[in-house]
Design a protein around this motif. Structure first.
Motif, short mmCIF file in Angstrom:
data_model
loop_
_atom_site.label_atom_id
_atom_site.label_comp_id
_atom_site.label_asym_id
_atom_site.label_seq_id
_atom_site.Cartn_x
_atom_site.Cartn_y
_atom_site.Cartn_z
N UNK A 114 -13.87 4.93 4.57
CA UNK A 114 -13.45 5.51 6.67
C UNK A 114 -13.48 4.25 6.69
N UNK A 115 -12.50 3.65 7.54
CA UNK A 115 -12.60 2.16 8.32
C UNK A 115 -12.35 3.43 9.72
N UNK B 32 0.52 -1.36 -0.17
CA UNK B 32 -0.11 -0.04 -0.11
C UNK B 32 1.34 1.09 0.04
N UNK B 33 0.56 2.01 -0.99
CA UNK B 33 1.32 3.36 -0.88
C UNK B 33 1.31 4.41 0.46
N UNK B 34 0.24 4.07 1.20
CA UNK B 34 -0.22 5.14 2.42
C UNK B 34 0.13 4.43 3.21
N UNK B 35 -0.20 3.40 3.78
CA UNK B 35 0.65 2.38 5.45
C UNK B 35 1.68 1.46 5.41
N UNK B 36 2.17 1.11 4.06
CA UNK B 36 2.66 0.10 3.44
C UNK B 36 2.78 -1.54 3.83
N UNK B 37 1.28 -2.07 4.13
CA UNK B 37 1.26 -2.85 4.24
C UNK B 37 0.73 -3.48 2.98
N UNK C 44 -0.88 -5.77 0.33
CA UNK C 44 -2.29 -5.80 -0.43
C UNK C 44 -2.76 -6.33 -1.54
N UNK C 45 -3.81 -6.54 -2.30
CA UNK C 45 -4.00 -7.41 -3.48
C UNK C 45 -3.71 -5.93 -4.42
N UNK C 46 -2.80 -6.08 -5.16
CA UNK C 46 -3.20 -5.25 -6.66
C UNK C 46 -4.76 -4.50 -6.81
N UNK C 47 -4.77 -2.85 -7.43
CA UNK C 47 -5.86 -3.02 -7.89
C UNK C 47 -7.45 -2.93 -7.50
N UNK C 48 -6.56 -3.01 -6.01
CA UNK C 48 -8.26 -3.08 -4.68
C UNK C 48 -7.52 -2.22 -3.85
N UNK C 49 -9.01 -1.94 -2.53
CA UNK C 49 -8.55 -0.85 -1.93
C UNK C 49 -7.94 -1.41 -0.60
N UNK D 256 -5.78 0.68 6.16
CA UNK D 256 -6.06 2.14 6.07
C UNK D 256 -7.23 2.07 5.32
N UNK D 257 -8.30 1.94 4.07
CA UNK D 257 -8.95 2.40 3.30
C UNK D 257 -8.73 2.81 2.42
N UNK D 258 -7.34 2.74 1.55
CA UNK D 258 -6.60 4.33 0.51
C UNK D 258 -6.55 3.81 -0.40
N UNK D 259 -6.75 4.25 -1.98
CA UNK D 259 -6.83 3.39 -3.12
C UNK D 259 -6.03 4.59 -3.95
N UNK D 260 -5.22 4.29 -4.32
CA UNK D 260 -4.51 4.91 -5.43
C UNK D 260 -4.88 6.79 -4.57
N UNK D 261 -4.21 6.55 -3.63
CA UNK D 261 -3.64 7.73 -2.74
C UNK D 261 -4.77 9.23 -1.74
N UNK D 262 -6.25 8.29 -2.69
CA UNK D 262 -7.41 8.76 -2.08
C UNK D 262 -8.35 8.03 -1.09
#
Length: 60
Positions: A56-57, A30-35, A37-42, A46-52
């Motif tokens: 809301x978790x 994940x770009x936001x939290x670094x955990x 995740x599956x590619x192309x999924x939220x 943290x609930x982020x996808x592509x920096x957005x």
């Protein structure tokens, strides 16, 4: 009805089944939290996808 003339040997049967294997799912970070995740999924953490923030978790 068609009936096999000979029993299929275990070697012949197993050669046919060599491609029946499970693969581990592809993972990305994940770009936001670094955990992981599956590619192309939220991200489920943290609930982020592509920096957005898409989802809301709620923190317990």
């Amino acid at each position: 009805m068609a009936v096999p003339k000979r029993k299929t040997s275990t070697a012949r049967r197993d050669k046919r089944r060599t491609h029946w294997k499970l693969e581990a799912p592809a993972m990305a970070t994940c770009d936001h939290c670094g955990s992981a995740k599956r590619p192309h999924r939220v991200c489920p953490v943290c609930g982020y996808y592509n920096g957005v923030e898409v989802v809301h978790i709620q923190e317990a």
